[in-house]
Scaffold this motif. Sequence first.
Motif, PDB file in Angstrom:
ATOM      1  N   UNK A  23      34.779  22.326  31.260  1.00  0.00           N
ATOM      2  CA  UNK A  23      35.182  21.115  31.971  1.00  0.00           C
ATOM      3  C   UNK A  23      36.578  20.702  31.514  1.00  0.00           C
ATOM      4  N   UNK A  24      37.252  19.882  32.297  1.00  0.00           N
ATOM      5  CA  UNK A  24      38.586  19.425  31.882  1.00  0.00           C
ATOM      6  C   UNK A  24      38.573  18.669  30.543  1.00  0.00           C
ATOM      7  N   UNK A  25      37.428  18.133  30.161  1.00  0.00           N
ATOM      8  CA  UNK A  25      37.331  17.437  28.872  1.00  0.00           C
ATOM      9  C   UNK A  25      37.627  18.395  27.716  1.00  0.00           C
ATOM     10  N   UNK A  26      37.508  19.692  27.992  1.00  0.00           N
ATOM     11  CA  UNK A  26      37.822  20.709  26.989  1.00  0.00           C
ATOM     12  C   UNK A  26      39.250  20.532  26.482  1.00  0.00           C
ATOM     13  N   UNK A  27      40.142  20.049  27.339  1.00  0.00           N
ATOM     14  CA  UNK A  27      41.540  19.877  26.956  1.00  0.00           C
ATOM     15  C   UNK A  27      41.727  18.808  25.883  1.00  0.00           C
ATOM     16  N   UNK A  28      40.737  17.956  25.712  1.00  0.00           N
ATOM     17  CA  UNK A  28      40.853  16.882  24.724  1.00  0.00           C
ATOM     18  C   UNK A  28      40.370  17.323  23.340  1.00  0.00           C
ATOM     19  N   UNK A  29      39.781  18.496  23.270  1.00  0.00           N
ATOM     20  CA  UNK A  29      39.261  18.993  21.989  1.00  0.00           C
ATOM     21  C   UNK A  29      40.366  19.615  21.158  1.00  0.00           C
ATOM     22  N   UNK A  30      40.057  19.827  19.896  1.00  0.00           N
ATOM     23  CA  UNK A  30      40.987  20.550  19.027  1.00  0.00           C
ATOM     24  C   UNK A  30      41.165  21.949  19.609  1.00  0.00           C
ATOM     25  N   UNK A  31      42.379  22.461  19.550  1.00  0.00           N
ATOM     26  CA  UNK A  31      42.655  23.765  20.157  1.00  0.00           C
ATOM     27  C   UNK A  31      43.400  24.657  19.178  1.00  0.00           C
ATOM     28  N   UNK A  32      43.182  25.945  19.347  1.00  0.00           N
ATOM     29  CA  UNK A  32      43.884  26.943  18.540  1.00  0.00           C
ATOM     30  C   UNK A  32      44.246  28.119  19.437  1.00  0.00           C
ATOM     31  N   UNK A  33      45.453  28.624  19.241  1.00  0.00           N
ATOM     32  CA  UNK A  33      45.874  29.822  19.969  1.00  0.00           C
ATOM     33  C   UNK A  33      45.693  31.021  19.044  1.00  0.00           C
ATOM     34  N   UNK A  34      45.020  32.016  19.540  1.00  0.00           N
ATOM     35  CA  UNK A  34      44.849  33.252  18.786  1.00  0.00           C
ATOM     36  C   UNK A  34      45.680  34.305  19.491  1.00  0.00           C
TER      37      UNK A  34
ATOM     38  N   UNK B  73      35.553  29.393  37.073  1.00  0.00           N
ATOM     39  CA  UNK B  73      36.847  29.131  36.450  1.00  0.00           C
ATOM     40  C   UNK B  73      37.461  27.897  37.097  1.00  0.00           C
ATOM     41  N   UNK B  74      37.802  26.924  36.275  1.00  0.00           N
ATOM     42  CA  UNK B  74      38.428  25.705  36.754  1.00  0.00           C
ATOM     43  C   UNK B  74      39.944  25.825  36.715  1.00  0.00           C
ATOM     44  N   UNK B  75      40.598  24.937  37.434  1.00  0.00           N
ATOM     45  CA  UNK B  75      42.058  24.935  37.532  1.00  0.00           C
ATOM     46  C   UNK B  75      42.556  23.514  37.294  1.00  0.00           C
ATOM     47  N   UNK B  76      43.602  23.408  36.483  1.00  0.00           N
ATOM     48  CA  UNK B  76      44.227  22.122  36.230  1.00  0.00           C
ATOM     49  C   UNK B  76      45.732  22.301  36.383  1.00  0.00           C
ATOM     50  N   UNK B  77      46.344  21.520  37.255  1.00  0.00           N
ATOM     51  CA  UNK B  77      47.782  21.618  37.516  1.00  0.00           C
ATOM     52  C   UNK B  77      48.541  20.590  36.688  1.00  0.00           C
ATOM     53  N   UNK B  78      49.811  20.867  36.497  1.00  0.00           N
ATOM     54  CA  UNK B  78      50.656  20.036  35.641  1.00  0.00           C
ATOM     55  C   UNK B  78      50.705  18.583  36.107  1.00  0.00           C
ATOM     56  N   UNK B  79      50.488  18.319  37.381  1.00  0.00           N
ATOM     57  CA  UNK B  79      50.506  16.945  37.864  1.00  0.00           C
ATOM     58  C   UNK B  79      49.105  16.327  38.008  1.00  0.00           C
ATOM     59  N   UNK B  80      48.090  17.007  37.453  1.00  0.00           N
ATOM     60  CA  UNK B  80      46.738  16.449  37.389  1.00  0.00           C
ATOM     61  C   UNK B  80      46.643  15.435  36.252  1.00  0.00           C
TER      62      UNK B  80
ATOM     63  N   UNK C 100      44.128  15.158  34.344  1.00  0.00           N
ATOM     64  CA  UNK C 100      43.427  15.828  33.249  1.00  0.00           C
ATOM     65  C   UNK C 100      44.320  16.780  32.438  1.00  0.00           C
ATOM     66  N   UNK C 101      45.519  17.073  32.932  1.00  0.00           N
ATOM     67  CA  UNK C 101      46.424  18.002  32.232  1.00  0.00           C
ATOM     68  C   UNK C 101      46.771  17.419  30.864  1.00  0.00           C
ATOM     69  N   UNK C 102      46.718  18.231  29.811  1.00  0.00           N
ATOM     70  CA  UNK C 102      46.988  17.719  28.459  1.00  0.00           C
ATOM     71  C   UNK C 102      48.386  17.084  28.335  1.00  0.00           C
ATOM     72  N   UNK C 103      48.413  15.840  27.910  1.00  0.00           N
ATOM     73  CA  UNK C 103      49.657  15.078  27.835  1.00  0.00           C
ATOM     74  C   UNK C 103      50.693  15.751  26.933  1.00  0.00           C
TER      75      UNK C 103
END
Length: 158
Positions: free
Chosen positions: A106-117, A77-84, A86-89
């Motif tokens: 990977x953090x690149x996942x944040x750049x993909x299309x996303x959906x909340x279920x 499990x990876x972690x990304x903080x708000x001041x990283x 890689x954090x989604x803009x």
Amino acid sequence: MVPDLKYRIAFSYIRGIGAVRFMLLMERFDSFESAWKADLRALKEAGLSDSIVQSILTERMRLDPDALIAELDQKGIGVCCVDDDAYPQLLKEIATPPPILYYVGTPETFMRKAVAIVGTRLVTSYGKMITGEITEALVSHGFTVVSGLARGVDGAAH
């Protein structure tokens, strides 16, 4: 790596420490390590309520920040903080962005299309099945599934 990452993660495990209080800690202390090690008086002076201060004092005796990091690493499990970087803009632009994002991949996942279920916590077996089918179809078309991992439909989506 983000400074004080293990302490940020530990705070995220404490009930009552959400985005607003997390940012309060970030503003009032010079580091999350010093916030983690702060005494009762310093926590109260930071503007935290008595109940939150008590939660922090109780939980930090139970939580081991180094063990939390090791457990996340072990589970992939990876972690990304708000001041990283890689954090989604776009997520940074909301009123109270989540201070920490946990992810698999990977953090690149944040750049993909996303959906909340999201849905009920009291999901039926049919609901779980349909959620699985919908999630599988979305993922196969390049979507990332995002949620707070609540019980029920949210958890079934993952």
